[in-house]
Write a protein that holds these residues in place. Structure first.
Motif, PDB file in Angstrom:
ATOM      1  N   ARG C  89      21.088 -46.095 -31.856  1.00  0.00           N
ATOM      2  CA  ARG C  89      21.105 -46.441 -30.437  1.00  0.00           C
ATOM      3  C   ARG C  89      22.314 -46.167 -29.937  1.00  0.00           C
ATOM      4  NH1 ARG C  89      17.832 -50.076 -32.802  1.00  0.00           N
ATOM      5  NH2 ARG C  89      19.516 -51.819 -32.859  1.00  0.00           N
ATOM      6  N   PHE C 122       9.530 -48.962 -18.727  1.00  0.00           N
ATOM      7  CA  PHE C 122       9.933 -50.061 -19.544  1.00  0.00           C
ATOM      8  C   PHE C 122      10.239 -51.108 -18.552  1.00  0.00           C
ATOM      9  CE2 PHE C 122      11.683 -46.304 -22.079  1.00  0.00           C
ATOM     10  CZ  PHE C 122      10.757 -46.557 -23.149  1.00  0.00           C
ATOM     11  N   GLN C 140      14.431 -53.302 -27.288  1.00  0.00           N
ATOM     12  CA  GLN C 140      14.887 -53.271 -25.718  1.00  0.00           C
ATOM     13  C   GLN C 140      16.085 -52.231 -25.718  1.00  0.00           C
ATOM     14  OE1 GLN C 140      15.534 -57.256 -24.601  1.00  0.00           O
ATOM     15  NE2 GLN C 140      13.283 -57.571 -24.136  1.00  0.00           N
ATOM     16  N   GLN C 142      16.605 -49.959 -27.739  1.00  0.00           N
ATOM     17  CA  GLN C 142      15.972 -48.635 -28.091  1.00  0.00           C
ATOM     18  C   GLN C 142      15.419 -48.183 -26.768  1.00  0.00           C
ATOM     19  OE1 GLN C 142      16.465 -46.891 -31.299  1.00  0.00           O
ATOM     20  NE2 GLN C 142      16.214 -45.620 -29.866  1.00  0.00           N
ATOM     21  N   MET C 143      15.024 -48.784 -25.938  1.00  0.00           N
ATOM     22  CA  MET C 143      14.206 -48.554 -24.838  1.00  0.00           C
ATOM     23  C   MET C 143      15.600 -47.823 -23.706  1.00  0.00           C
ATOM     24  SD  MET C 143      11.609 -51.398 -23.969  1.00  0.00           S
ATOM     25  CE  MET C 143      10.429 -51.954 -25.104  1.00  0.00           C
ATOM     26  N   GLY C 147      15.562 -44.236 -22.523  1.00  0.00           N
ATOM     27  CA  GLY C 147      16.013 -44.123 -21.125  1.00  0.00           C
ATOM     28  C   GLY C 147      17.207 -43.330 -20.454  1.00  0.00           C
ATOM     29  N   ILE C 174       6.960 -48.689 -28.673  1.00  0.00           N
ATOM     30  CA  ILE C 174       7.938 -47.382 -28.137  1.00  0.00           C
ATOM     31  C   ILE C 174       7.020 -46.400 -28.351  1.00  0.00           C
ATOM     32  CG2 ILE C 174       9.793 -46.039 -28.726  1.00  0.00           C
ATOM     33  CD1 ILE C 174      11.415 -48.730 -29.063  1.00  0.00           C
ATOM     34  N   ALA C 177       4.724 -45.455 -25.641  1.00  0.00           N
ATOM     35  CA  ALA C 177       5.195 -44.865 -24.467  1.00  0.00           C
ATOM     36  C   ALA C 177       5.575 -43.329 -24.395  1.00  0.00           C
ATOM     37  CB  ALA C 177       6.567 -45.551 -23.919  1.00  0.00           C
TER      38      ALA C 177
END
Lengths: 339, 287, 234
Positions: C89, C122, C140, C142-143, C147, C174, C177
């Motif tokens: 990340r 997200f 989160q 990772q989101m 993003g 994830i 999405a």
């Protein structure tokens, strides 16, 4: 089957050692063949060679980049003057006394400034040097801010005649350079020296091998400080006069020394020696230029750092790994086809 | 009352030191670079202002408008052309290159302006003063202090509320990932040095208006700035202001004890704080 | 195969003194999701770092829309429309969640992605937009990382081991999405250790082994047998 052996000597390093011995003999005989001015210049060269070799050990091997070694040069000078003028000690006894004082003072200094990392450590060493300079300027017994001279009676204790005195000072400077270069060379070959090289190459890995990084660096700092103090005492025994600004001059005892090491080749034994010779050639031919000379010196150091960070010795040595002072070990008996 | 006066004067002096420190702190924060030539660049700014004021025949305050962009541009070019080539894991190259730069600037100033002390003439405002109760306060020191507060507030705003500040923080956090965001590291470093030099220009001009200067005083200005950074705690701009004030007060109190103790007592306070609080008085919490 | 958006030809890449990729070649077609699989140390991350410009290579070895990019810096590659979600990340700790996203879009490339749309994708990030990015849970974070990459409106999105270290339920959400992300003509490369996951989201799969391509084919057609041979090099 080939026999493998590990050795540090190479043919070249053996020849170099022989040449060194001959050169040293010639230099030791200098009072008989050199004039007064040359003798003085040679003496100064040896003193700078000592300072450069010591700073190189500190910065190039231990990674302790100090810009405040003038603290110890000045301390050495003042210890010599205090011991001879105030306590009546013979100057030749005052020299080792100054060295001991340098070691004793440097230990608490190290405890304090080792809290600063990397480049901030460098500025920390400068603050210490400033504290020394400002403190000695307050000592009226040693002339305060305007300085003090060594009494003629004390100078005469060295030797009665002027030429005998000059020869003695010269031998002391030569002896100091041999002692310092020899000591640093021996140290780097010792277990502790190998540990130091390991730390320089990779501090984390060295730590994981059980090397006490802090203690190793502390030892190097104290030993370097002691020998720098001794050098300082000798420098001011030649100058016969001391003042806070001269004793703790950042230009004379740190800037020039750093340029010498950078130009010669940082992190090698040969670098500071070659750098000293180059520096004195430049100085003797260009010093009349004044500020322009210093600007040129600074520019040369920057260019070398950017283009050839291994310095002049690095360029000479090239990729062949030539060493005049045999430090690295080589494995012998490996043939091209083998392994 | 003398002592209270010394504290007040020291506090005002500390503003100047905080400006020395802010530029140093900024580039260390963004790119872990310690610029040994920082003090000499402050002095260089004072000389740039001196020449500007003489050529244009205007007040040093007006010259600031000129000195700030000139020094910022110089900083950007210095970083792009020289210092970026030294950036890496090894601290030796940047240290030695900025050290060489320090010697060059000092001697170039010596050659151009001689060793004679100079001063920026700001006119009547230099001697203007007003009284707060029994204490007399110079207008000039108050302006310097207010400027320092404004400079630090401005830097704080840039760092935390602008795209440039985001780029600085991101690059400081993770240089390579910041590149992935389309930020050219060499350019970001150049901008950081430009901003640092802009602050340095302000510091240099005010230094020149408050006291006389000569080419050799850069080293001690670097040290004062550095001491303010360490006393205040690395990476904390308001802490740097506090560090500058503590240093300034230590110096004026020292000078009250004995004229020779002024600078020395500042160093002693610095070393004392280093001994008891090695991370400074106000270290950044996340640092 | 349709015209490739990314084309790698004979790429040798080094990681320090160590050579990690040997003459690697692969192509990714416009609009497809390509999977890259392989064991630890096979060279997947080196491949991602090479394409994104974090490792500089021979200019001609990597082409993006026909243009040689192997020798470009990472910021130049990013400006062309390649975004990387790096392994681990690597968010910016001194930036808030929202600042991490904004800095991802700082180049101002036009496209469908902006803050409101990301917060719709997200929603939890909208709630937590002012906290420091590293204060979030792993999923989160990772989101945010995804993003941050999307905010640059890339044409090619590379995701390096986005499921690493996350709980299965988080991985699932994830990946759910993902269709919403790659739907609009975006090309994606997904690097995964989880072979089943990689095959299920991709149309083509490339398997690396010791820095070389050991298998390449349509995800729906490769057999488990072929994969395990290519993966472990039996």
């Amino acid at each position: 089957m080939t026999r493998l052996s590990v050795s540090r000597q190479t043919r070249l390093s053996n020849i170099a050692m022989l040449a060194l011995a001959v050169t040293l003999l010639l230099l030791a005989a200098a009072p008989w063949w050199a004039g007064r001015a040359e003798l003085r210049l040679l003496g100064e060269i040896f003193l700078y060679m000592s300072l450069a070799t010591l700073w190189n050990l500190l910065a190039g091997y231990a990674g302790l980049v100090s810009v405040g070694q003038q603290a110890f040069v000045g301390l050495g000078g003042y210890m010599l003057f205090a011991a001879t003028l105030l306590w009546g000690v013979h100057p030749l006894v005052a020299l080792p006394l100054a060295m001991v004082a340098g070691a004793l003072v440097s230990a608490p200094v190290a405890l304090l400034i080792f809290r600063l990392r990397g480049a901030y450590f460098a500025i920390g060493t400068w603050v210490v040097a400033e504290v020394f300079r400002l403190s000695f300027a307050q000592l009226s017994a040693l002339g305060g801010g305007s300085g003090i001279s060594l009494a003629p009676a004390i100078v005469k204790q060295l030797a009665s005649g002027r030429s005998a005195r000059e020869a003695l000072l010269y031998w002391l400077a030569l002896g100091l350079a041999v002692l310092v270069v020899g000591a640093v060379f021996a140290f780097l070959r010792s277990r502790r020296g190998v540990a130091l090289t390991a730390i320089r190459d990779n501090e984390l890995a060295a730590r994981s091998l059980g090397i006490d990084v802090w203690r190793t660096k502390f030892t190097v700092y104290v030993v370097t400080a002691a020998l720098t103090t001794l050098t300082g005492a000798l420098i001011f025994l030649q100058k016969l006069r001391i003042s806070p600004d001269a004793a703790f001059s950042a230009n004379d005892w740190t800037a020039f020394v750093i340029f010498i090491v950078v130009i010669g080749g940082i992190g090698t034994i040969e670098g500071p020696i070659i750098g000293t010779l180059i520096y004195f050639v430049l100085r003797e031919t260009m010093a009349d230029l004044g500020a322009a000379y210093l600007i040129a010196l600074g520019a040369v150091a920057i260019v070398i750092m950017l283009v050839a960070p291994q310095g002049v010795w690095g360029l000479i040595r090239g990729k062949s790994g030539t060493e005049l002072f045999p430090l690295s070990r080589r494995v012998r008996g490996l043939t091209d086809k083998g392994n | 009352m003398d002592w209270v006066n010394a504290v007040v004067q020291g506090t005002l002096l500390g503003g100047l030191y905080a400006m020395f420190a802010a530029g140093l702190s900024l580039i260390f924060g963004v790119m872990r670079l310690v610029n040994i030539a920082h003090g000499d660049l402050i002095v260089l700014s004072a000389y740039v202002a001196l020449s500007g004021a003489m050529l244009l025949g205007v007040s040093p305050f007006v010259v600031l408008i000129l000195a700030v962009p000139v020094m910022a541009a110089f900083g950007y070019l210095l970083q792009r052309l020289v210092l970026n080539r030294t950036m890496g894991d090894d601290i030796l190259p940047p240290l030695l290159v900025t050290f060489g730069l320090s010697v060059i600037i000092q001697n170039a100033l010596l050659a151009a302006y001689s060793a004679d002390p100079q001063k920026l003439q700001a006119g009547a405002i230099e001697t203007a003063a007003f009284a707060i109760g029994p204490i007399t306060v110079g207008v000039m020191p108050v302006i310097v202090f207010a400027t320092a507060v404004a400079v630090i507030a401005g830097l704080q705003w840039v760092f935390y509320h602008t795209a440039l500040g985001r780029a600085f923080r991101a690059t400081s956090d993770r240089q390579d990932i910041a590149q992935l965001m389309g930020l050219n590291r060499a350019h970001v470093f150049g901008l950081a040095m430009a901003l640092s030099m802009a602050v340095t220009a302000v510091a240099g001009v005010f230094l020149g208006m408050r006291t006389s200067f000569d080419p050799a005083i850069g080293g001690s200005r670097l040290i004062f700035g550095f001491e303010a950074v360490i006393i205040g705690g690395l990476g904390n701009l308001w802490g740097t202001l506090a560090g500058g004030v503590i240093l300034g007060v230590a110096q004026t109190l020292g000078a009250k004890l004995h004229p020779g103790f002024q600078v020395l007592s500042g160093h002693v306070v610095f070393l004392f704080i280093l001994a008891v609080r090695p991370r400074g008085l106000f270290p950044r919490i996340d640092g | 195969m349709p015209e490739p958006i990314l084309s790698i030809e004979g790429l040798d890449a080094h990681y320090g003194d160590f050579q990690a990729l040997y003459g690697l070649s692969m192509q990714v077609a416009r609009g497809e999701v390509a999977a890259v699989i392989g064991a630890n140390g096979a060279g997947k991350t080196t491949l991602m770092r090479s394409v994104s410009g974090l490792i500089r290579n021979q200019p001609q070895a990597i082409r993006f829309r026909g243009q040689p990019i192997g020798g470009l810096r990472a910021d130049q590659v990013a400006a062309l429309g390649i975004a990387l979600v790096p392994e681990g990340r690597l968010l910016f700790p001194s930036l808030s969640v929202e600042e991490n996203l904004i800095i991802g879009g700082q180049m101002g490339r036009p496209g469908p992605w902006n803050l409101p749309r990301l917060y719709d994708l997200f929603p939890i990030l909208r709630e937590r937009r002012h906290v420091p990015a590293t204060a979030l849970s792993g999923g989160q974070q990772q989101m945010v990382a995804i993003g941050r990459a999307l905010m640059s409106n890339p044409d090619l999105l590379m995701m390096d081991e986005i499921s690493l270290g996350l709980a299965p339920v988080v991985i699932k959400s994830i990946y759910e999405a993902l269709p919403g992300i790659v739907g609009e003509g975006l090309t994606a490369i997904v690097v995964e250790q989880d072979i089943a996951k990689a095959l299920s989201v991709s149309s083509r799969v490339t398997c690396l082994q010791e820095g070389r391509v050991s298998l390449s084919g349509a995800s729906a057609q490769v057999t488990r047998d072929a994969i395990s041979r290519a993966y472990f090099g039996v």
